[in-house]
Scaffold this motif. Structure first.
Motif, PDB file in Angstrom:
ATOM      1  N   ARG A   1      18.018  60.592  54.754  1.00 53.19           N
ATOM      2  CA  ARG A   1      18.655  61.811  55.271  1.00 53.19           C
ATOM      3  C   ARG A   1      20.175  61.686  55.216  1.00 53.19           C
ATOM      4  O   ARG A   1      20.867  62.645  54.863  1.00 53.19           O
ATOM      5  N   PHE A   2      20.692  60.504  55.549  1.00 50.36           N
ATOM      6  CA  PHE A   2      22.148  60.323  55.471  1.00 50.36           C
ATOM      7  C   PHE A   2      22.615  60.444  54.021  1.00 50.36           C
ATOM      8  O   PHE A   2      23.667  61.044  53.747  1.00 50.36           O
ATOM      9  N   THR A   3      21.847  59.911  53.087  1.00 52.36           N
ATOM     10  CA  THR A   3      22.205  59.993  51.665  1.00 52.36           C
ATOM     11  C   THR A   3      22.198  61.437  51.180  1.00 52.36           C
ATOM     12  O   THR A   3      23.112  61.863  50.458  1.00 52.36           O
ATOM     13  N   ILE A   4      21.200  62.195  51.572  1.00 49.35           N
ATOM     14  CA  ILE A   4      21.161  63.620  51.193  1.00 49.35           C
ATOM     15  C   ILE A   4      22.389  64.330  51.748  1.00 49.35           C
ATOM     16  O   ILE A   4      23.039  65.118  51.051  1.00 49.35           O
ATOM     17  N   GLY A   5      22.739  64.038  53.012  1.00 45.42           N
ATOM     18  CA  GLY A   5      23.938  64.635  53.591  1.00 45.42           C
ATOM     19  C   GLY A   5      25.201  64.216  52.867  1.00 45.42           C
ATOM     20  O   GLY A   5      26.120  65.015  52.665  1.00 45.42           O
ATOM     21  N   HIS A   6      25.263  62.968  52.458  1.00 42.86           N
ATOM     22  CA  HIS A   6      26.412  62.441  51.709  1.00 42.86           C
ATOM     23  C   HIS A   6      26.579  63.194  50.387  1.00 42.86           C
ATOM     24  O   HIS A   6      27.691  63.645  50.055  1.00 42.86           O
ATOM     25  N   GLU A   7      25.488  63.343  49.647  1.00 40.00           N
ATOM     26  CA  GLU A   7      25.583  64.036  48.355  1.00 40.00           C
ATOM     27  C   GLU A   7      25.868  65.523  48.541  1.00 40.00           C
ATOM     28  O   GLU A   7      26.594  66.131  47.737  1.00 40.00           O
TER      29      GLU A   7
END
Length: 266
Positions: free
Chosen positions: A82-88
């Motif tokens: 979820r953090f990675t999706i938010g980052h991208e």
């Protein structure tokens, strides 16, 4: 119902500005934040897991950023994904992140990065996953900082222990700090604006020798009182130096620990 008017985001350049506008448009934003739905409204047409050892996430877009695809590591735990999706999504929405593609490593999506674009994408993700107004409202209700509150918010927002602890401390109105360690060696620390003392440990130092945080097991609900000098640097000019500090520790897997340190404000 989530909505997103991209025209209102067009002139915003800082992560916190974009998140604030998204919250303005969605005053009843549910928790956990529906990242995938927000990404879809932003123009992301595909969000998929991929199997890669070298990259944590990736973003591919067209030249005008009207369409994009986000990929995240299938090997990571769900809060990390979820953090990675938010980052991208941050790369996609921040207007001067103009590359057509981003390939982000584990270091890029961590506190260790020193790349401006990656730092800003991380800030966007943290702000979006745990919006300050929503977290602060809960902290007011919970009052004194405790690791139990971090665990509660971690589960509610579906975020990692580390990220949740950081947000809880950064947004807290009490003097508290968290020390992140591995194998009883300090990785880094963060503290609230009200934590006016200086920690006596820094990156690379061992945890204080008398600290219960060094134990192999812990009860995150249990507070331990210690003489302040074990955790705080003495400040000769300070008339209100606390005599004691209080600590709690949450032991994680593979030698990782989160220790909360607080004291009574005079």
């Amino acid at each position: 119902m989530v909505q997103l008017d991209l025209i209102e985001l067009a002139d915003l350049v800082r992560p916190e500005q974009i998140v604030a506008e998204i919250l303005r448009q969605n005053p009843q934003l549910p928790v956990p934040v529906p990242l995938e739905l927000l990404a879809e409204h932003a123009g992301i047409s595909k969000i998929e897991a991929f199997d890669s050892e070298g990259f944590e996430g990736a973003l591919l877009t067209n030249a005008t950023k009207s369409d994009g695809a986000i990929f995240y590591s299938s090997r990571s735990p769900r809060p990390r994904q979820r953090f990675t999706i938010g980052h991208e999504l941050g790369h996609f929405l921040l207007p001067w992140h103009r590359q057509a593609s981003f390939q982000c490593t584990t270091e890029d999506i961590s506190s260790r990065t020193n790349k401006d674009w990656e730092i800003q994408a991380n800030q966007f993700s943290a702000e979006m996953l745990m919006p300050a107004p929503l977290v602060k409202a809960r902290l007011v209700r919970l009052r004194d900082p405790e690791l139990a509150h971090v665990l509660t918010l971690r589960d509610e927002f579906e975020t990692s222990m580390e990220m949740t602890a950081r947000r809880v401390v950064e947004l807290n109105e009490y003097p508290c700090a968290v020390v992140f360690s591995k194998d009883n060696v300090v990785r880094y620390s963060v503290w609230s604006p009200y934590f006016s003392r200086r920690l006596s440990v820094k990156k690379g130092d061992k945890l204080p020798s008398k600290s219960p945080a060094k134990a192999a097991t812990s009860d995150p609900d249990e507070w331990h009182e210690m003489d302040a000098y074990w955790w705080l640097t003495e400040q000769p000019s300070a008339d209100d130096q606390p005599e004691s500090v209080y600590e709690q520790t949450f032991v994680q897997e593979n030698g990782f620990k989160v220790t909360m340190v607080t004291y009574e404000a005079n």
